[in-house]
Design a protein around this motif. Sequence first.
Motif, short mmCIF file in Angstrom:
data_model
loop_
_atom_site.label_atom_id
_atom_site.label_comp_id
_atom_site.label_asym_id
_atom_site.label_seq_id
_atom_site.Cartn_x
_atom_site.Cartn_y
_atom_site.Cartn_z
N GLY A 133 -99.75 55.96 8.98
CA GLY A 133 -99.73 54.86 7.93
C GLY A 133 -98.00 53.99 7.31
N LEU A 134 -96.84 54.20 7.75
CA LEU A 134 -96.06 54.54 7.78
C LEU A 134 -95.09 53.56 8.54
CD1 LEU A 134 -93.98 57.88 6.29
CD2 LEU A 134 -94.91 55.86 5.06
N TYR A 135 -95.81 51.99 8.39
CA TYR A 135 -95.67 51.02 9.64
C TYR A 135 -95.80 50.23 8.76
CZ TYR A 135 -100.40 51.28 11.30
OH TYR A 135 -101.97 50.64 11.42
N GLN A 136 -95.63 48.40 8.88
CA GLN A 136 -95.70 47.19 8.63
C GLN A 136 -96.20 46.79 9.79
OE1 GLN A 136 -92.19 47.03 7.43
NE2 GLN A 136 -92.78 44.51 7.60
N PRO A 137 -97.38 45.94 9.48
CA PRO A 137 -97.99 44.87 10.62
C PRO A 137 -96.38 43.91 10.83
CG PRO A 137 -99.67 44.43 8.41
CD PRO A 137 -98.28 45.69 8.30
N LEU A 138 -95.78 43.50 11.77
CA LEU A 138 -95.22 42.17 12.21
C LEU A 138 -96.14 40.94 12.91
CD1 LEU A 138 -92.11 42.17 11.51
CD2 LEU A 138 -91.49 42.65 13.70
N ASP A 139 -95.74 39.97 12.11
CA ASP A 139 -96.16 38.90 13.37
C ASP A 139 -94.95 38.44 14.17
OD1 ASP A 139 -97.76 36.44 12.74
OD2 ASP A 139 -96.39 35.43 11.67
N LEU A 140 -95.59 39.06 14.87
CA LEU A 140 -94.65 38.53 16.33
C LEU A 140 -95.59 37.93 17.26
CD1 LEU A 140 -91.57 39.87 17.22
CD2 LEU A 140 -92.67 41.60 18.56
N LEU A 141 -96.36 38.03 17.60
CA LEU A 141 -96.87 37.72 18.87
C LEU A 141 -98.11 36.09 18.31
CD1 LEU A 141 -97.60 40.63 20.81
CD2 LEU A 141 -95.70 39.71 20.86
N ALA A 142 -97.46 34.85 18.89
CA ALA A 142 -98.42 33.34 18.67
C ALA A 142 -99.71 34.51 20.09
CB ALA A 142 -98.36 32.99 19.39
N ASP A 143 -100.94 34.04 18.65
CA ASP A 143 -102.12 34.32 19.18
C ASP A 143 -102.81 33.61 18.61
OD1 ASP A 143 -102.97 37.62 21.40
OD2 ASP A 143 -104.71 35.80 20.21
N PRO A 144 -103.48 32.36 20.28
CA PRO A 144 -104.85 31.35 19.52
C PRO A 144 -105.89 32.06 20.12
CG PRO A 144 -103.12 30.57 20.92
CD PRO A 144 -102.49 31.66 20.55
N ASP A 145 -106.92 31.54 18.95
CA ASP A 145 -107.99 31.87 19.49
C ASP A 145 -108.39 31.50 21.01
OD1 ASP A 145 -108.68 32.12 16.30
OD2 ASP A 145 -109.50 30.52 16.38
N ASP A 146 -108.24 30.34 21.04
CA ASP A 146 -108.42 29.60 22.56
C ASP A 146 -106.76 30.47 22.90
OD1 ASP A 146 -108.35 28.78 25.01
OD2 ASP A 146 -109.12 26.88 24.64
N PRO A 147 -107.04 31.31 24.28
CA PRO A 147 -105.54 31.66 24.64
C PRO A 147 -104.82 29.94 24.83
CG PRO A 147 -107.28 32.84 25.54
CD PRO A 147 -107.91 31.88 24.74
N ARG A 148 -105.54 29.41 25.72
CA ARG A 148 -105.23 28.30 26.49
C ARG A 148 -104.46 27.32 25.19
NH1 ARG A 148 -109.13 27.14 30.95
NH2 ARG A 148 -109.97 26.46 29.02
N ASP A 149 -104.80 27.54 23.94
CA ASP A 149 -104.66 26.07 22.65
C ASP A 149 -103.72 27.51 22.35
OD1 ASP A 149 -104.77 24.18 22.32
OD2 ASP A 149 -106.39 23.89 20.43
N LEU A 150 -102.35 27.36 23.22
CA LEU A 150 -101.49 27.11 21.62
C LEU A 150 -100.82 26.22 21.43
CD1 LEU A 150 -99.46 29.88 21.76
CD2 LEU A 150 -97.48 28.16 23.42
N TYR A 151 -100.92 25.07 21.69
CA TYR A 151 -100.18 23.86 21.15
C TYR A 151 -101.44 23.83 19.83
CZ TYR A 151 -99.57 18.28 19.93
OH TYR A 151 -98.87 17.49 20.20
N GLY A 152 -102.51 23.61 20.41
CA GLY A 152 -103.97 23.30 19.08
C GLY A 152 -103.08 24.19 18.05
N MET A 153 -102.93 25.50 18.16
CA MET A 153 -102.88 26.75 17.23
C MET A 153 -101.91 25.99 16.09
SD MET A 153 -101.42 30.59 17.49
CE MET A 153 -99.67 30.03 18.15
N LEU A 154 -100.55 25.45 16.85
CA LEU A 154 -99.57 24.84 15.98
C LEU A 154 -99.45 23.90 15.23
CD1 LEU A 154 -96.17 24.64 16.09
CD2 LEU A 154 -95.94 23.37 17.97
N MET A 155 -100.34 22.92 15.99
CA MET A 155 -101.32 21.75 15.09
C MET A 155 -102.23 22.27 13.91
SD MET A 155 -99.47 19.31 15.76
CE MET A 155 -97.77 20.36 16.81
N ARG A 156 -102.41 23.08 14.38
CA ARG A 156 -103.76 23.30 13.19
C ARG A 156 -102.56 23.99 11.84
NH1 ARG A 156 -107.24 24.12 17.60
NH2 ARG A 156 -106.84 26.84 17.88
#
Lengths: 352, 352
Positions: free
Chosen positions: A321-344
């Motif tokens: 367990g000697l690690y931390q989760p890093l928020d490195l990857l954008a991953d919107p619910d709908d993979p084609r909706d990167l823009y929607g993720m950003l706007m929300r």
Amino acid sequence: MTPSDKAYVPFVSVDHMMQLIHRVGLDALLRRLAEAIEEDFRRWPAFDKTPRVASHSPEGVIELMPTSDGEVYGFKYVNGHPKNMREGLQTVTAFGLLANVGNGYPVLLSEMTLLTALRTAAMSAVAAKHLAPKNATTMAMIGNGAQSEFQSLAMQAILGLREVRLYDIDPAATAKCAANLAGSGLRVVPCDSAEAAIEGAQILTTCTADKQYATILSDNMVGAGVHINAIGGDCPGKTELARAILERSDIFVEYPEQTRIEGELQQLPEDHPVTELWQVISGDAPGRRDAQQITLFDSVGFAIEDFSALRVIRETAMETGLYQPLDLLADPDDPRDLYGMLMRAAPSATAA
Amino acid sequence: MTPSDKAYVPFVSVDHMMQLIHRVGLDALLRRLAEAIEEDFRRWPAFDKTPRVASHSPEGVIELMPTSDGEVYGFKYVNGHPKNMREGLQTVTAFGLLANVGNGYPVLLSEMTLLTALRTAAMSAVAAKHLAPKNATTMAMIGNGAQSEFQSLAMQAILGLREVRLYDIDPAATAKCAANLAGSGLRVVPCDSAEAAIEGAQILTTCTADKQYATILSDNMVGAGVHINAIGGDCPGKTELARAILERSDIFVEYPEQTRIEGELQQLPEDHPVTELWQVISGDAPGRRDAQQITLFDSVGFAIEDFSALRVIRETAMETGLYQPLDLLADPDDPRDLYGMLMRAAPSATAA
């Protein structure tokens, strides 16, 4: 708004790496790294291989070292800047990554400054295990910088080394290394010259950092029947051994296409015969043939060793367990909706 | 024990990137990215350039894209896996790094899934600014996936686009894109076919993801006087345009050595004449010569664009404080004493 699990990449920081080394135990981890390297060297043909991609500057080099076994992809970022030490910085720093070949998503990001020292030491010990004279018990360690303790301890953990003879042009480096190894169980002999250091040694390790053609070992210093572990010559224009030594030695390398550019081998013609170490480990080529032979591991470091090291760290990080989760990857619910993720994620959207 | 400042690398997570985009404003950031790309394209000869290092598998590709201007080194990790979308994953994810060439130390680590969408859009708009017919106001956007909104908004912010005509083989993608662009000020026209989408458009953008030779635009669809912005053909075996269109067009590329492998250009002989876009931007080569000409920007994405994007993010992250320090680099007080640093972090040492 919390990102999905897919957004997070396990990250092993320097602090987590140090904790992990202590949790597993340095000796045990060095042995585990050596086993992983041997496993991966035995399946060498399964890997995508390419010489590392180097960006040279007057003061150093920055390299990317990628490889893949078809299921997992790995790469390391590593620099080499000999002048850094004088400015209070590391000569070598590194970090690395593993990713899933099937979808390209990273599965581990890790510090590799410490890990590179460990894997280089484990690699040296694996090579010595296959190439050094039987019952080698004494090593000359020439160059007592950041790698020297790890080299000595890996030879102890994996090969049963009993004595290390230290030499560095800077006596302070030798004193530092000797003090660090005081409680290791190794007999530690600080020496005033390289000549004194190699007295009675079956293994000669050179690990110096200057970016130039140097002669750390001259021809008359090297007698029959030794194993030379040449670590420091790893860059075009950077070598440590007299050419005459190379001509008397049987030379073993990681990946010839890279070693001919970067290793001691750059001093010899392009068709000089070498043996690939993986073939020795897999049993396809002989290692040491007799007691009088000089074996030379012309080590420059290859991507598969980092791959092996990263997969051990991935396993041990998950175990401990000697690690931390890093928020490195954008991953919107709908993979084609990167823009929607950003706007929300807009301040007005979160206020609504 | 706290690490020295040198141990920490500023890290821009996905969450910080989204905050940063909203803080600066998407339009303003797209314009700033376009300016940085133009600045760097004008000093193109100053950069170390190499085709990206690709690791191909049956399902996709993982690439490393390094470059350096002699003072700052940058690279991007990026994957492309067309099948990911069907599994709820991003086709393209990415992260990137900047480092100091003088000492090899990283100075920024950043998410680049979002940033790649922004820089690709800014790059397209920069190319269109130099190549599209004067007063181009209408764009056909064929392929309405994750990049489509960013492409449309960059053309609006940088070129003054007024109308975007959308088409995708999946009407749900078109509906998603149209909904996202509803408040943008662009006139948005969803279309039932690629033929309908290109009606009256001066700019034709193709951005589809299938890893195959496809014909998104056939020869008879393309009239005189348009600018084609071909984004999706960016991999060996992956193209979007009929070869006949290429033969009627003047082709502009980022880095010919890479585009001939990866772009639409892979359909033509190796010596087919092309113009390097940096020469148009620097004034060394003509862009559009007349109103009847078909200009084609055969875009595959090059490392210098990511370098430009990362330096903008480094500036804006420092301006806004939207980053976190990441414990990525081992940095002992005595740079030669990596082992001592490790030992002082032992559980027993901290208890003492």
